[in-house]
Scaffold this active site. Structure first.
Site, PDB file in Angstrom:
ATOM      1  N   ARG A  27       0.775  -0.962  -0.079  1.00  0.00           N
ATOM      2  CA  ARG A  27       0.173  -0.267   0.005  1.00  0.00           C
ATOM      3  C   ARG A  27       0.647   1.313  -0.065  1.00  0.00           C
ATOM      4  O   ARG A  27       0.450   2.297  -0.232  1.00  0.00           O
ATOM      5  CB  ARG A  27      -0.871  -0.117   1.169  1.00  0.00           C
ATOM      6  CG  ARG A  27      -1.911  -1.109   1.290  1.00  0.00           C
ATOM      7  CD  ARG A  27      -2.542  -1.129   2.495  1.00  0.00           C
ATOM      8  NE  ARG A  27      -3.473  -0.067   3.024  1.00  0.00           N
ATOM      9  CZ  ARG A  27      -4.614  -0.062   2.920  1.00  0.00           C
ATOM     10  NH1 ARG A  27      -5.371  -1.142   2.425  1.00  0.00           N
ATOM     11  NH2 ARG A  27      -4.953   1.179   3.169  1.00  0.00           N
ATOM     12  N   TRP A  76       1.517   6.375   6.273  1.00  0.00           N
ATOM     13  CA  TRP A  76       2.269   6.876   4.982  1.00  0.00           C
ATOM     14  C   TRP A  76       1.729   8.678   5.547  1.00  0.00           C
ATOM     15  O   TRP A  76       0.684   8.789   5.827  1.00  0.00           O
ATOM     16  CB  TRP A  76       1.204   6.742   3.787  1.00  0.00           C
ATOM     17  CG  TRP A  76       1.660   7.291   2.537  1.00  0.00           C
ATOM     18  CD1 TRP A  76       2.721   6.887   1.647  1.00  0.00           C
ATOM     19  CD2 TRP A  76       0.998   8.273   1.799  1.00  0.00           C
ATOM     20  NE1 TRP A  76       2.829   7.556   0.490  1.00  0.00           N
ATOM     21  CE2 TRP A  76       1.666   8.476   0.444  1.00  0.00           C
ATOM     22  CE3 TRP A  76      -0.255   9.260   2.084  1.00  0.00           C
ATOM     23  CZ2 TRP A  76       1.312   9.310  -0.692  1.00  0.00           C
ATOM     24  CZ3 TRP A  76      -0.547   9.886   0.909  1.00  0.00           C
ATOM     25  CH2 TRP A  76       0.154  10.042  -0.341  1.00  0.00           C
ATOM     26  N   ASN A 102      -5.844   5.201  10.669  1.00  0.00           N
ATOM     27  CA  ASN A 102      -5.866   5.606   9.180  1.00  0.00           C
ATOM     28  C   ASN A 102      -7.110   6.685   9.013  1.00  0.00           C
ATOM     29  O   ASN A 102      -7.922   6.632   9.347  1.00  0.00           O
ATOM     30  CB  ASN A 102      -6.475   4.367   8.397  1.00  0.00           C
ATOM     31  CG  ASN A 102      -5.236   3.350   8.073  1.00  0.00           C
ATOM     32  OD1 ASN A 102      -4.170   3.585   8.795  1.00  0.00           O
ATOM     33  ND2 ASN A 102      -5.649   2.403   7.444  1.00  0.00           N
ATOM     34  N   GLY A 103      -6.479   7.474   7.926  1.00  0.00           N
ATOM     35  CA  GLY A 103      -7.618   8.573   7.760  1.00  0.00           C
ATOM     36  C   GLY A 103      -7.245  10.008   8.426  1.00  0.00           C
ATOM     37  O   GLY A 103      -5.799   9.945   8.747  1.00  0.00           O
ATOM     38  N   GLU A 484      -2.894   6.540 -20.616  1.00  0.00           N
ATOM     39  CA  GLU A 484      -2.275   5.315 -19.469  1.00  0.00           C
ATOM     40  C   GLU A 484      -0.951   5.032 -19.533  1.00  0.00           C
ATOM     41  O   GLU A 484      -0.362   4.766 -18.672  1.00  0.00           O
ATOM     42  CB  GLU A 484      -3.398   4.399 -19.583  1.00  0.00           C
ATOM     43  CG  GLU A 484      -3.199   3.069 -18.914  1.00  0.00           C
ATOM     44  CD  GLU A 484      -3.333   3.485 -17.312  1.00  0.00           C
ATOM     45  OE1 GLU A 484      -3.505   4.509 -16.901  1.00  0.00           O
ATOM     46  OE2 GLU A 484      -2.758   2.282 -16.723  1.00  0.00           O
ATOM     47  N   LYS A 488       2.065   5.038 -16.818  1.00  0.00           N
ATOM     48  CA  LYS A 488       2.545   3.994 -16.253  1.00  0.00           C
ATOM     49  C   LYS A 488       3.986   4.296 -16.341  1.00  0.00           C
ATOM     50  O   LYS A 488       4.628   3.909 -15.382  1.00  0.00           O
ATOM     51  CB  LYS A 488       2.433   2.872 -17.174  1.00  0.00           C
ATOM     52  CG  LYS A 488       1.175   1.923 -17.132  1.00  0.00           C
ATOM     53  CD  LYS A 488       0.812   1.049 -16.052  1.00  0.00           C
ATOM     54  CE  LYS A 488       0.335   1.832 -14.698  1.00  0.00           C
ATOM     55  NZ  LYS A 488      -0.801   2.231 -14.466  1.00  0.00           N
TER      56      LYS A 488
HETATM   57  C1  F6R Z   1      -1.888   4.215 -11.289  1.00  0.00           C
HETATM   58  C2  F6R Z   1      -3.089   3.991 -10.261  1.00  0.00           C
HETATM   59  C3  F6R Z   1      -3.615   5.055  -9.889  1.00  0.00           C
HETATM   60  C4  F6R Z   1      -5.080   4.874  -9.521  1.00  0.00           C
HETATM   61  C5  F6R Z   1      -5.888   5.771  -8.907  1.00  0.00           C
HETATM   62  C6  F6R Z   1      -7.339   5.575  -8.475  1.00  0.00           C
HETATM   63  O1  F6R Z   1      -1.132   3.125 -11.765  1.00  0.00           O
HETATM   64  O2  F6R Z   1      -3.008   3.147  -9.913  1.00  0.00           O
HETATM   65  O3  F6R Z   1      -3.665   6.241 -10.846  1.00  0.00           O
HETATM   66  O4  F6R Z   1      -5.671   4.330 -10.720  1.00  0.00           O
HETATM   67  O5  F6R Z   1      -5.141   6.354  -7.377  1.00  0.00           O
HETATM   68  O6  F6R Z   1      -7.235   4.649  -7.769  1.00  0.00           O
HETATM   69  P1  F6R Z   1      -8.440   3.273  -7.731  1.00  0.00           P
HETATM   70  O7  F6R Z   1      -8.774   2.586  -8.974  1.00  0.00           O
HETATM   71  O8  F6R Z   1      -8.438   2.376  -6.523  1.00  0.00           O
HETATM   72  O9  F6R Z   1      -9.689   4.405  -7.318  1.00  0.00           O
END
Ligand code: F6R
Length: 612
Positions: A27, A76, A102-103, A484, A488
């Site tokens: 995470r 984090w 968390n939060g 995308e 990446k």
């Molecule tokens: C990039 C990536 C992020 C997630 C974004 C949304 O590789 O993984 O850009 O796509 O943080 O996350 P979700 O889909 O979990 O809402």
């Protein structure tokens, strides 16, 4: 993002907590800590900045901490820099209460001021310490832990998943949740909490999800849950069917590579059960045909890669449904006063189902009367639970921070939804419907064929890995694919890159193209192939190095102009992004590998973004 685990049983807790935290490493975190309580040695807290192995060394793998009840955390940083003091668990001034969180507690400054006026001395910069100190404040006055917990929770504004340990109750700990995920795990003679199911899979598959306002008292032989008013709640137990090995590396060097390789299977799992007798069937959807026929506007709302799925979705749904589709970043949508109302369909896309901005957008859309359908990977996540309708992508746990298989399953699911709606609305001919469906079913095998040959991509990555700046260009679906592909590359290799709609180049960006600039030219959307070709010539004539991607049928045409051409199999043009993304993921992966980057845990990034 932060991770929480908690354990109550008859074994030494700390080694189990550390193992659970290891499962949450993906995470993203900058520090970690555990707190364990025992009648003999009281509350013992150990925490440190940096990787978990530092904490493991500090505690001799957990063996130096005595007690069978404890809580652990990977942090984090949000409030205060990452350091030992700001790490969780936070201990109250009297040493009686330890808290992991968390939060974000939004009113922490006001609470801190109040407690300081009462004589509390704070040692960290965190919002979490306020929770521990406030609970201590109430506990010292009433001597009743539950009373102190409820009084504290009533004063907190913001989001929290909490694990709370008390010196005087060494046989149990307390968990509480509001707007941050937390689940309860039921083992044999032991109980758990975790912010993410992957932390529990080695110990139990029987879980329940805490709801907002709930408080749980967790001991070895039972978990008792209360609602915000202190009334007892019976929780529904669910069985998680994720494979333990699916949450581990399975022999690959990186989770990201494993997950790239898993895409054909993940897509197959997401598609196959939903195709019966030549039709798309969504047993889980309750949306009436009348609603689908009367749709006047669709919104797709998401963040990051999930948003990029939405960009593909806009092109494809408009094409299939002839209905306007707006795609919006959740962080913008939520503050944009959007023109959403009853009769609108808002599609929220999220792998984790916990992204805070997407969650806020969902709530806003619902409050405006829209119907919300979410596309989510994590079963029982907050977005899934709060949506009117949910379609799950069956990608399994995605561990690498950079999404790959979740992106691919979201993409096919959105295409299937488009087909399903188009059939209901009568906006697609039966011939096109049948063609698209059979091409969708053929995608997993075609993805496998793309994955069979990674050597050329590896070679190209070794050739281009030291470029400082990369441009991805394409039109229409290739532009969406470029967004995308560029994300990446930049997120895992730290190479600056931008995605541009090719037609926009002349409006400014082309000035950045100079001899040696790498341009990745995407030409998989065959209806606009000739346009792609002329844009390639345009950048080549300014000295760019071009790496091109197209379909097998158009490769010859491109090879006359470009030296390095990657190909993917031909399919229906609107499905090409599902194939085109694979070489682009691999290119980013191999560039990052060449540059020696921490691929699964890129700097500054977290898997699930549960803060704004
Ligand atoms: C990039 C990536 C992020 C997630 C974004 C949304 O590789 O993984 O850009 O796509 O943080 O996350 P979700 O889909 O979990 O809402």
């Amino acid at each position: 993002m932060c991770g929480i685990v908690g354990f109550a049983g008859s074994e030494q807790a700390a080694p189990i907590l550390l193992e659970g935290l290891e499962r949450l490493e993906y995470r993203g975190y900058d520090s970690a800590g555990v707190a364990v309580v025992s009648p003999e040695r009281g509350l013992q807290v150990r925490k440190s900045k940096g990787r978990l192995k530092v904490l493991e060394a500090l505690t001799d793998g957990g063996r130096s901490l005595d007690g069978c009840v404890g809580i652990g955390h990977t942090r984090w940083a949000t409030h205060g820099e990452p350091n030992d003091v700001n790490s969780h668990p936070h201990l109250s001034q009297s040493g009686r209460i330890a808290v992991v969180h968390n939060g974000i507690i939004e009113n922490y400054l006001e609470l801190k001021e109040f407690l300081t006026s009462q004589g509390t001395v704070f040692c960290s910069d965190t919002d979490t310490e306020v929770v521990a100190q406030l609970m201590d404040y109430y506990y010292l006055r009433s001597g009743d832990l539950m009373d102190a917990v409820y009084k504290t929770l009533h004063r907190l504004e913001g989001a929290y998943a909490l694990g709370i340990l008390c010196l005087e109750t060494p046989d149990r700990f307390i968990a509480a949740r509001k707007d941050a995920p937390l689940l309860l795990g039921y083992g044999e003679g032991c109980s758990f909490i975790a912010s993410d199911v992957t932390a529990l899979l080695r110990h139990t598959r029987e879980v329940s999800y805490m709801e907002d306002g709930e408080v749980a008292v967790v001991s070895a032989d039972e978990i008792v849950v209360y609602d915000a008013m202190g009334r007892r709640v019976e929780k529904e137990h669910r069985i998680v069917d994720w494979d333990v090995s699916a949450a581990e590396k399975g022999g690959y060097e990186h989770f990201m590579f494993k997950e790239i390789m898993e895409q054909p299977e993940a897509v197959r799992k997401t598609i196959s059960p939903r195709i019966r007798d030549g039709r798309v069937v969504f047993d889980e959807l309750k949306l009436g045909a009348d609603f689908i026929r009367s749709l006047e506007r669709i919104f797709i709302v998401a963040c990051g890669s999930s948003y990029h799925v939405g960009v593909v979705g806009k092109y494809n749904l408009e094409r299939l449904l002839r209905v306007p589709v707006e795609v919006a970043l959740a962080s913008e949508f939520r503050y944009a006063d959007p023109l959403v109302g009853p009769g609108s369909l808002v599609i929220v896309i999220s792998q984790s189902g916990e992204t805070l901005d997407s969650m806020a957008a969902l709530r806003l859309a619902k409050s405006l009367g829209a119907t919300v359908l979410s596309i989510v990977n994590v079963v029982g996540s907050s977005i899934a639970r709060e949506s009117d309708e949910v379609l799950y992508t069956w990608a399994g746990p995605e561990i690498a921070v950079a999404t790959t298989k979740a992106y691919s399953t979201q993409l096919v699911l959105l295409d299937m939804l488009g087909l399903f709606f188009a059939e209901t609305r009568g906006s697609v001919s039966s011939a096109d419907y049948a063609l698209l469906l059979s091409e969708l079913q053929a995608l997993p095998a075609r993805m496998e064929s793309v994955l069979e040959d990674t050597e050329k991509i590896k070679y190209l990555a070794s050739r281009y890995f030291n470029h400082d700046s990369v441009f991805y260009i394409g039109r229409n679906l290739d532009y969406a694919l470029g967004l995308e592909s560029s994300l990446k590359l930049k997120e895992i290799s730290y190479v600056h890159s931008e995605a541009y709609a090719s037609g926009e180049l002349k409006h400014g960006t082309i000035s950045l193209i100079e001899p040696g600039t790498l341009v990745v030219a995407l030409g998989t959307y065959t209806p606009l192939f000739d346009k792609a070709l002329s844009n390639i010539v345009e950048v080549q004539s300014r000295g760019a190095d071009v790496l091109a991607l197209t379909t097998e049928s158009r490769a010859q045409d491109l090879r006359r102009t470009v030296e390095h051409v990657l190909t993917v199999p031909d399919t229906h043009p609107i499905l090409e992004p599902s194939l085109g993304i694979i070489p682009m993921q691999l290119f980013a992966y191999y560039v990052a590998l060449q540059r020696g980057c921490d691929i699964d845990k890129p700097r500054n990034l977290a898997k699930s973004v549960t803060v704004e």
